[in-house]
Design a protein around this motif. Structure first.
Motif, PDB file in Angstrom:
ATOM      1  N   GLU A 198       0.839  -1.193   0.000  1.00  0.00           N
ATOM      2  CA  GLU A 198       0.000   0.000   0.000  1.00  0.00           C
ATOM      3  C   GLU A 198       0.876   1.246   0.000  1.00  0.00           C
ATOM      4  OE1 GLU A 198      -4.119  -0.638   2.321  1.00  0.00           O
ATOM      5  OE2 GLU A 198      -2.333  -1.205   3.451  1.00  0.00           O
ATOM      6  N   ILE A 199       0.371   2.298  -0.624  1.00  0.00           N
ATOM      7  CA  ILE A 199       1.109   3.539  -0.615  1.00  0.00           C
ATOM      8  C   ILE A 199       0.919   4.228   0.731  1.00  0.00           C
ATOM      9  CG2 ILE A 199       1.217   5.868  -1.587  1.00  0.00           C
ATOM     10  CD1 ILE A 199       0.797   4.695  -4.279  1.00  0.00           C
ATOM     11  N   VAL A 200       2.051   4.545   1.392  1.00  0.00           N
ATOM     12  CA  VAL A 200       1.977   5.226   2.676  1.00  0.00           C
ATOM     13  C   VAL A 200       1.866   6.727   2.432  1.00  0.00           C
ATOM     14  CG1 VAL A 200       3.175   5.646   4.855  1.00  0.00           C
ATOM     15  CG2 VAL A 200       3.352   3.416   3.726  1.00  0.00           C
ATOM     16  N   VAL A 201       2.743   7.237   1.570  1.00  0.00           N
ATOM     17  CA  VAL A 201       2.737   8.657   1.297  1.00  0.00           C
ATOM     18  C   VAL A 201       3.446   8.910  -0.029  1.00  0.00           C
ATOM     19  CG1 VAL A 201       4.887   9.010   2.592  1.00  0.00           C
ATOM     20  CG2 VAL A 201       3.359  10.944   2.239  1.00  0.00           C
ATOM     21  N   ILE A 202       3.038   9.964  -0.719  1.00  0.00           N
ATOM     22  CA  ILE A 202       3.774  10.436  -1.895  1.00  0.00           C
ATOM     23  C   ILE A 202       4.093  11.901  -1.641  1.00  0.00           C
ATOM     24  CG2 ILE A 202       3.753  10.775  -4.387  1.00  0.00           C
ATOM     25  CD1 ILE A 202       1.649   8.679  -4.639  1.00  0.00           C
ATOM     26  N   ASP A 203       5.366  12.247  -1.585  1.00  0.00           N
ATOM     27  CA  ASP A 203       5.713  13.631  -1.281  1.00  0.00           C
ATOM     28  C   ASP A 203       7.153  13.899  -1.718  1.00  0.00           C
ATOM     29  OD1 ASP A 203       5.486  16.193  -0.288  1.00  0.00           O
ATOM     30  OD2 ASP A 203       4.334  15.517   1.459  1.00  0.00           O
ATOM     31  N   THR A 204       7.629  15.122  -1.421  1.00  0.00           N
ATOM     32  CA  THR A 204       9.016  15.450  -1.747  1.00  0.00           C
ATOM     33  C   THR A 204       9.925  14.658  -0.811  1.00  0.00           C
ATOM     34  OG1 THR A 204       9.062  17.236  -0.140  1.00  0.00           O
ATOM     35  CG2 THR A 204       8.376  17.792  -2.386  1.00  0.00           C
ATOM     36  N   PRO A 205      11.196  14.450  -1.209  1.00  0.00           N
ATOM     37  CA  PRO A 205      12.106  13.680  -0.363  1.00  0.00           C
ATOM     38  C   PRO A 205      12.206  14.264   1.044  1.00  0.00           C
ATOM     39  CG  PRO A 205      13.113  14.105  -2.493  1.00  0.00           C
ATOM     40  CD  PRO A 205      11.816  14.851  -2.478  1.00  0.00           C
ATOM     41  N   GLU A 206      12.229  15.595   1.141  1.00  0.00           N
ATOM     42  CA  GLU A 206      12.375  16.227   2.450  1.00  0.00           C
ATOM     43  C   GLU A 206      11.175  15.906   3.335  1.00  0.00           C
ATOM     44  OE1 GLU A 206      12.751  17.824  -0.489  1.00  0.00           O
ATOM     45  OE2 GLU A 206      14.944  17.724  -0.412  1.00  0.00           O
ATOM     46  N   ALA A 207       9.987  16.061   2.765  1.00  0.00           N
ATOM     47  CA  ALA A 207       8.779  15.805   3.541  1.00  0.00           C
ATOM     48  C   ALA A 207       8.688  14.337   3.941  1.00  0.00           C
ATOM     49  CB  ALA A 207       7.551  16.222   2.734  1.00  0.00           C
ATOM     50  N   VAL A 208       9.077  13.457   3.006  1.00  0.00           N
ATOM     51  CA  VAL A 208       8.994  12.029   3.286  1.00  0.00           C
ATOM     52  C   VAL A 208       9.942  11.652   4.419  1.00  0.00           C
ATOM     53  CG1 VAL A 208       9.701   9.786   2.340  1.00  0.00           C
ATOM     54  CG2 VAL A 208       8.106  11.236   1.079  1.00  0.00           C
ATOM     55  N   ALA A 209      11.118  12.288   4.435  1.00  0.00           N
ATOM     56  CA  ALA A 209      12.109  11.952   5.455  1.00  0.00           C
ATOM     57  C   ALA A 209      11.609  12.288   6.855  1.00  0.00           C
ATOM     58  CB  ALA A 209      13.409  12.699   5.172  1.00  0.00           C
ATOM     59  N   GLU A 210      10.634  13.222   6.917  1.00  0.00           N
ATOM     60  CA  GLU A 210      10.111  13.639   8.224  1.00  0.00           C
ATOM     61  C   GLU A 210       8.818  12.914   8.588  1.00  0.00           C
ATOM     62  OE1 GLU A 210      11.639  16.133  10.101  1.00  0.00           O
ATOM     63  OE2 GLU A 210      13.241  15.841   8.624  1.00  0.00           O
ATOM     64  N   HIS A 211       8.270  12.214   7.628  1.00  0.00           N
ATOM     65  CA  HIS A 211       6.949  11.615   7.812  1.00  0.00           C
ATOM     66  C   HIS A 211       6.983  10.515   8.868  1.00  0.00           C
ATOM     67  CE1 HIS A 211       3.139   9.672   6.769  1.00  0.00           C
ATOM     68  NE2 HIS A 211       2.819  10.807   6.168  1.00  0.00           N
ATOM     69  N   PRO A 212       6.136  10.604   9.924  1.00  0.00           N
ATOM     70  CA  PRO A 212       6.206   9.619  11.012  1.00  0.00           C
ATOM     71  C   PRO A 212       5.961   8.184  10.551  1.00  0.00           C
ATOM     72  CG  PRO A 212       4.244  11.027  11.199  1.00  0.00           C
ATOM     73  CD  PRO A 212       5.117  11.641  10.157  1.00  0.00           C
ATOM     74  N   GLU A 213       4.993   7.983   9.665  1.00  0.00           N
ATOM     75  CA  GLU A 213       4.700   6.630   9.180  1.00  0.00           C
ATOM     76  C   GLU A 213       5.923   6.045   8.478  1.00  0.00           C
ATOM     77  OE1 GLU A 213       1.540   4.516   8.380  1.00  0.00           O
ATOM     78  OE2 GLU A 213       1.596   5.146  10.464  1.00  0.00           O
ATOM     79  N   VAL A 214       6.595   6.913   7.724  1.00  0.00           N
ATOM     80  CA  VAL A 214       7.759   6.458   6.966  1.00  0.00           C
ATOM     81  C   VAL A 214       8.869   6.073   7.926  1.00  0.00           C
ATOM     82  CG1 VAL A 214       9.521   7.123   5.304  1.00  0.00           C
ATOM     83  CG2 VAL A 214       7.161   7.897   5.010  1.00  0.00           C
ATOM     84  N   LEU A 215       9.059   6.880   8.918  1.00  0.00           N
ATOM     85  CA  LEU A 215      10.099   6.575   9.891  1.00  0.00           C
ATOM     86  C   LEU A 215       9.837   5.201  10.513  1.00  0.00           C
ATOM     87  CD1 LEU A 215      10.489  10.051  11.601  1.00  0.00           C
ATOM     88  CD2 LEU A 215      12.045   8.937   9.989  1.00  0.00           C
ATOM     89  N   ARG A 216       8.562   4.947  10.751  1.00  0.00           N
ATOM     90  CA  ARG A 216       8.208   3.673  11.369  1.00  0.00           C
ATOM     91  C   ARG A 216       8.378   2.509  10.374  1.00  0.00           C
ATOM     92  NH1 ARG A 216       3.429   0.965  12.676  1.00  0.00           N
ATOM     93  NH2 ARG A 216       2.141   2.510  11.657  1.00  0.00           N
ATOM     94  N   HIS A 217       7.778   2.671   9.206  1.00  0.00           N
ATOM     95  CA  HIS A 217       7.761   1.577   8.229  1.00  0.00           C
ATOM     96  C   HIS A 217       9.116   1.347   7.591  1.00  0.00           C
ATOM     97  CE1 HIS A 217       3.636   0.360   8.010  1.00  0.00           C
ATOM     98  NE2 HIS A 217       3.235   1.596   7.886  1.00  0.00           N
ATOM     99  N   TYR A 218       9.721   2.446   7.178  1.00  0.00           N
ATOM    100  CA  TYR A 218      10.869   2.293   6.289  1.00  0.00           C
ATOM    101  C   TYR A 218      12.182   2.387   7.029  1.00  0.00           C
ATOM    102  CZ  TYR A 218      14.043   3.098   2.447  1.00  0.00           C
ATOM    103  OH  TYR A 218      15.079   3.036   1.558  1.00  0.00           O
ATOM    104  N   LEU A 219      12.293   3.405   7.862  1.00  0.00           N
ATOM    105  CA  LEU A 219      13.562   3.582   8.566  1.00  0.00           C
ATOM    106  C   LEU A 219      13.604   2.734   9.831  1.00  0.00           C
ATOM    107  CD1 LEU A 219      13.921   7.393   7.957  1.00  0.00           C
ATOM    108  CD2 LEU A 219      14.987   5.509   6.710  1.00  0.00           C
ATOM    109  N   GLY A 220      12.438   2.208  10.219  1.00  0.00           N
ATOM    110  CA  GLY A 220      12.434   1.226  11.288  1.00  0.00           C
ATOM    111  C   GLY A 220      12.462   1.812  12.686  1.00  0.00           C
ATOM    112  N   ALA A 221      12.388   3.155  12.822  1.00  0.00           N
ATOM    113  CA  ALA A 221      12.437   3.756  14.152  1.00  0.00           C
ATOM    114  C   ALA A 221      11.093   3.611  14.836  1.00  0.00           C
ATOM    115  CB  ALA A 221      12.803   5.232  14.039  1.00  0.00           C
ATOM    116  N   PRO A 222      11.066   3.158  16.078  1.00  0.00           N
ATOM    117  CA  PRO A 222       9.799   3.067  16.796  1.00  0.00           C
ATOM    118  C   PRO A 222       9.210   4.458  17.008  1.00  0.00           C
ATOM    119  CG  PRO A 222      11.644   2.464  18.227  1.00  0.00           C
ATOM    120  CD  PRO A 222      12.205   2.719  16.895  1.00  0.00           C
ATOM    121  N   VAL A 223       7.906   4.558  16.899  1.00  0.00           N
ATOM    122  CA  VAL A 223       7.252   5.861  16.953  1.00  0.00           C
ATOM    123  C   VAL A 223       6.435   5.963  18.242  1.00  0.00           C
ATOM    124  CG1 VAL A 223       5.591   7.362  15.816  1.00  0.00           C
ATOM    125  CG2 VAL A 223       7.161   6.009  14.459  1.00  0.00           C
ATOM    126  N   LEU A 224       6.551   7.080  18.934  1.00  0.00           N
ATOM    127  CA  LEU A 224       5.776   7.292  20.158  1.00  0.00           C
ATOM    128  C   LEU A 224       4.345   7.660  19.818  1.00  0.00           C
ATOM    129  CD1 LEU A 224       8.439   9.300  22.150  1.00  0.00           C
ATOM    130  CD2 LEU A 224       7.923   6.849  22.253  1.00  0.00           C
TER     131      LEU A 224
END
Lengths: 603, 288
Positions: free
Chosen positions: A571-597
């Protein structure tokens, strides 16, 4: 050293030598060549024609077909019927039986198209089994099992051919066919067969239709056997069905493998050796089958490319081969030198695409687009469906739901090669390069844009030469741009991984695509190569091409992408500019693997 | 009509037995052993020899099984195992080579290229059965084909070793990882196919006669049955064989003998084009 010498034997020089040899051999029967030797020569010519047909289907198209004896029979019986009941002219008989050969070659190839391998081998061998039945059923024309005699001596342009003149005609026809065969296999058509052998997946991504290319090869493989059939019928004026047996199929296969199935002259060498050796001596007769069988086993196990392969290996050993060292690639060319042809600037649109494999949903309702002159990166964890999405766009998988279009054209129901012809080019995670030179590999992307007829190819007509020159020009300027020009004539499979990725990239551009799909193209490249890669991708974007990039290296994504699509579990989580995506909480959780509070901040 | 059908069933049983032999080795090596038809014909000539030498029937079968396993194992070691890993249909060439060697050896050793093969059980030429006339060897043949095909089918689907062989066919590497001895399995399967091919010869021979050129024909028709039934399926081999044999003889009887082979070819091509995996074949996933 030897390599340089062979390089100096230019095409014209070789052609001259071939023509001279033909004239000498064709003249020999007239200046006192022993009739029994002449007969052997003629028999070698027949066998080499038939074997060359097998080389085309087995060696070049890559699938074993045993149909040659059946096609040989068609040529012989058609000639018997035409010359006895209608008109006795060698050329007329030749043309009619060649048409028959094309047709039977075509038909014999159909069963193997979808299944290949064993099904083709057995169905073609079955055709040979059917020869006696067919001959018996058409007894009125063929004389049944006893054979048919009284085929007249051939006439050519109204003149009766004496046995010596006939021998000369056989030599000339055989020589001409070998020239045509050589022109066919050393051409873009031959390259498309090489691509097909290497990987049908790659072939269809280059716009090569797997089925029609194979069928053309099978149809052509029927030509020489039919020609041999015509000449055979005229030789003794007698044809019987037991000539066209399963044993003959074995002999043909043995000759093909002996000479080297993927070689033009190998057919001649293999046929000559078998004709002069085992097939002539009667003392050998008792052991003939055992010898052929053992040879097939030994050759199948060990001698894989025949005598021609042996010769190539020797040339390769004595000649020096240049291989690029990693980092030795010159990257100074400017993007303007990419030399892309003008392609229509159209967006790639994906609307509501879903795909599942056996109940496992890999893509769920994916919608996105790539505009002309835009680089869109596709990121996501392993198994999120990135490569599946590329494969769905390429057409390797049919979507369950949704629509894929390029510009205003709906491509959803098109096959892979049709989509490639509409301007979709791609690279693969593991670079696939066929056994061709670097320059030839790049030109394979233009096989469909620069189609020329097989007739133009076979006869090297001006239209063929012009198209080829243009293709080469495009290929060279692309190789200049990626710094591979110095290796244009080296075997592509010898290149190191990074260089092969660059080669794949240039190949994907050679066909002037509107959309380019790059699948993890930077993996395995060193820093310098990645810089070179980004430079080229920017140049592609500047040309107005729509680029979709699957990439794990996020700094490269940041550098290149205008927009980023994040995919997770199909499923598509988000479509945005690289900068915005790098800050996106869902992306951090799904892709970068960081646990989200709970409040959405990352730790 | 009944006579023709019974005769067709018996002929089809021969094809089924060849196809089951193909399946045995295909399961473990993914190679169709083209020499399978040669095993049968070699067995027939050996049977004729034993008969003329006055060797007892039981001993004849024992000898056939022994020679059969030996020939097949040698073929596996020399012609199949070296090319197996390559996965580019090299075994197409090498097993055709093995068949040719077998034919060559037969030609070298026998005086007649075609021989009548004696049927041991009875001298009665034909018996009445279900209103048709049939040779007793034909009846034995039909029963044997059904029994052998079904038992191999049950073996591969119900028993531990059979399932191991199926796993091997599915994914050789994975099978090795879970502890299946793939080399030993491959060797044994070839031995089994050799025993099957040779030992069945005294039953097949009375129907077909021992003819050298029959070897390739049996392999070809056996493969047609295999492909029509679905490669890997022994149930498919049985149904395919019975179907093909019956159609073949019905066409020969009611249309023309010249169309007999053609009719089988038409069935073959039609099935391949409409249902490429055969009637009982497994759907194979496509990989990109």
């Amino acid at each position: 050293m030897l390599r340089d010498i062979t390089a100096r034997l230019t095409e014209g020089y070789r052609l001259g030598f071939w023509l001279l040899a033909t004239v000498v051999v064709a003249a020999a029967p007239h200046v006192g060549l022993n009739p029994s030797v002449t007969r052997q020569l003629v028999l070698i010519a027949f066998l080499s024609l038939v074997v060359s047909g097998l080389n085309l289907s087995f060696g070049y198209a890559g699938e074993l077909s045993f149909a040659q004896p059946a096609i040989y029979a068609v040529g012989a019986y058609v000639t018997a019927a035409v010359s006895m009941h209608w008109v006795n002219d060698l050329l007329v008989s030749l043309v009619i039986s060649m048409l028959g050969g094309l047709l039977l070659g075509f038909i014999s190839g159909i069963p193997g198209l979808r299944l290949g391998g064993w099904v083709l081998a057995i169905s073609s061998l079955y055709l040979v089994l059917l020869v006696p039945d067919a001959v018996n059923a058409l007894k009125r024309w063929t004389g049944g099992f006893q054979g048919i005699g009284g085929i007249p001596q051939p006439e050519l342009f109204g003149a009766l051919l004496s046995p010596t003149a006939f021998a000369s005609v056989v030599v000339i026809i055989t020589s001409a066919w070998f020239l045509v065969l050589r022109n066919l296999v050393k051409s873009p058509f031959g390259h498309s067969l090489a691509v097909l052998r290497e990987s049908p997946v790659l072939a269809s991504s280059l716009g090569i239709s797997v089925y029609s290319t194979k069928l053309r090869a099978y149809a052509l493989s029927g030509l020489p056997a039919a020609m041999a059939g015509t000449l055979f019928a005229y030789l003794d004026g007698f044809v019987a069905p037991d000539t066209f047996s399963v044993s003959l199929a074995i002999v043909i296969l043995a000759a093909s493998i002996l000479g080297g199935s993927r070689s033009v002259l190998g057919a001649f060498v293999g046929a000559a050796l078998l004709q002069l050796g085992p097939m002539r001596s009667t003392a050998f007769g008792e052991y003939a089958f055992i010898a052929y069988g053992l040879f097939l086993i030994v050759a199948g196990v060990a001698l894989r490319r025949g005598l021609a392969g042996l010769r190539e290996d020797l040339v390769a050993r004595w000649g020096s081969q240049r291989r690029p060292e990693p980092g030795a690639v010159d990257t100074s060319a400017s993007p303007a030198e990419l030399g892309l042809l003008e392609a229509p600037q159209v967006p790639l649109t994906i609307e509501g695409v879903s795909k599942s494999f056996g109940g496992n949903a890999v893509l769920r309702d994916v919608s996105c687009s790539v505009e002309p002159g835009e680089v869109v990166a596709l990121i996501g964890p392993n198994g999120s469906g990135k490569t599946t999405l590329l494969n769905v766009i390429s057409g390797y998988y049919k979507v369950d739901e949704g629509k894929i279009s390029i510009g205003a054209t709906d491509m959803t129901s098109m096959s892979t090669h049709q989509r490639a012809r509409r301007g979709i080019a791609r690279t693969f995670q593991t670079p696939t390069v066929p056994p061709l030179t670097v320059e030839e590999v790049v030109t394979t992307a233009r096989l469909q844009t620069d189609r020329h007829s097989l007739l133009a190819t076979a006869l090297r007509l001006p239209s063929y030469r012009q198209a080829l020159a243009e293709t080469r020009r495009v290929a060279r300027s692309l190789l200049d741009a990626v710094g591979l020009r110095p290796f244009a004539n080296e075997p592509a499979q010898a290149l190191p991984l990074g260089t092969r990725r660059m080669l794949e990239l240039s190949r994907s551009l050679a066909g002037a695509p509107s959309v380019v799909l790059l699948d993890e193209i930077a993996s395995g490249l060193d820093g310098e190569e990645i810089e070179e890669l980004s430079r080229i991708v920017r140049a592609i974007r500047a040309q107005g091409v729509s680029v979709l990039l699957v990439e794990h290296n996020f700094s490269l994504v940041r550098e290149l992408a205008d927009r980023v699509i994040v995919l997770s579990r199909g499923e598509i989580v988000v479509i945005d500019t690289p900068e915005a995506v790098a800050e996106h909480p869902e992306v951090l959780r799904h892709y970068l693997g960081a646990p989200v509070l709970e409040n959405g901040e990352s730790q | 009509m009944i006579t023709t059908i019974l005769s067709g069933l018996a002929l089809g049983s021969v094809y089924t037995l060849v196809a089951v032999g193909f399946n045995l080795t295909w399961l473990t090596t993914k190679a169709v052993n083209f020499a399978q038809g040669g095993f049968m014909v070699a067995g027939m000539f050996l049977t004729v020899y034993c008969y003329h030498q006055g060797i007892p029937v039981a001993l004849t079968f024992l000898l056939l099984a022994l020679v059969g396993s030996l020939v097949a194992v040698v073929e596996y070691l020399v012609a199949v195992r070296p090319v197996m890993i390559r996965g580019e249909h090299s075994e197409l060439v090498t097993t055709v080579g093995a068949l040719t060697v077998i034919e060559g050896v037969i030609l070298l050793l026998v005086t007649e290229e075609a021989e009548r093969v004696p049927f041991f059980a009875t001298d009665t030429p034909v018996v009445s059965f279900l209103g048709g006339r049939v040779a007793p060897s034909d009846l034995v043949l039909i029963v044997l084909a059904i029994v052998i095909a079904l038992s191999v089918h049950l073996w591969t689907t119900r028993t531990r070793t059979g399932l191991a062989a199926m796993a091997l066919a599915e994914d050789r590497e994975a099978a090795t990882l879970v502890g299946v001895n793939t080399r030993w399995f491959s060797l044994l399967s070839f031995a089994a196919s050799g025993v099957l091919g040779f030992a069945i010869a005294p039953i097949v021979g009375p129907k077909t006669f021992a003819i050298v050129t029959l070897a390739a024909v049996l392999s070809i028709k056996g493969f047609v049955v295999l492909a029509v039934g679905g490669v890997g399926s022994n149930l498919g081999a049985l149904i395919g064989g019975i179907g093909v044999g019956t159609i073949e003889l019905l066409v020969a009887r009611f249309l023309s003998a010249d169309l007999q082979n053609l009719s089988v070819f038409v069935v073959f091509i039609t099935v391949m084009l409409l249902r490429p995996r055969g009637l009982f074949g497994q759907q194979s996933e496509r990989y990109v």
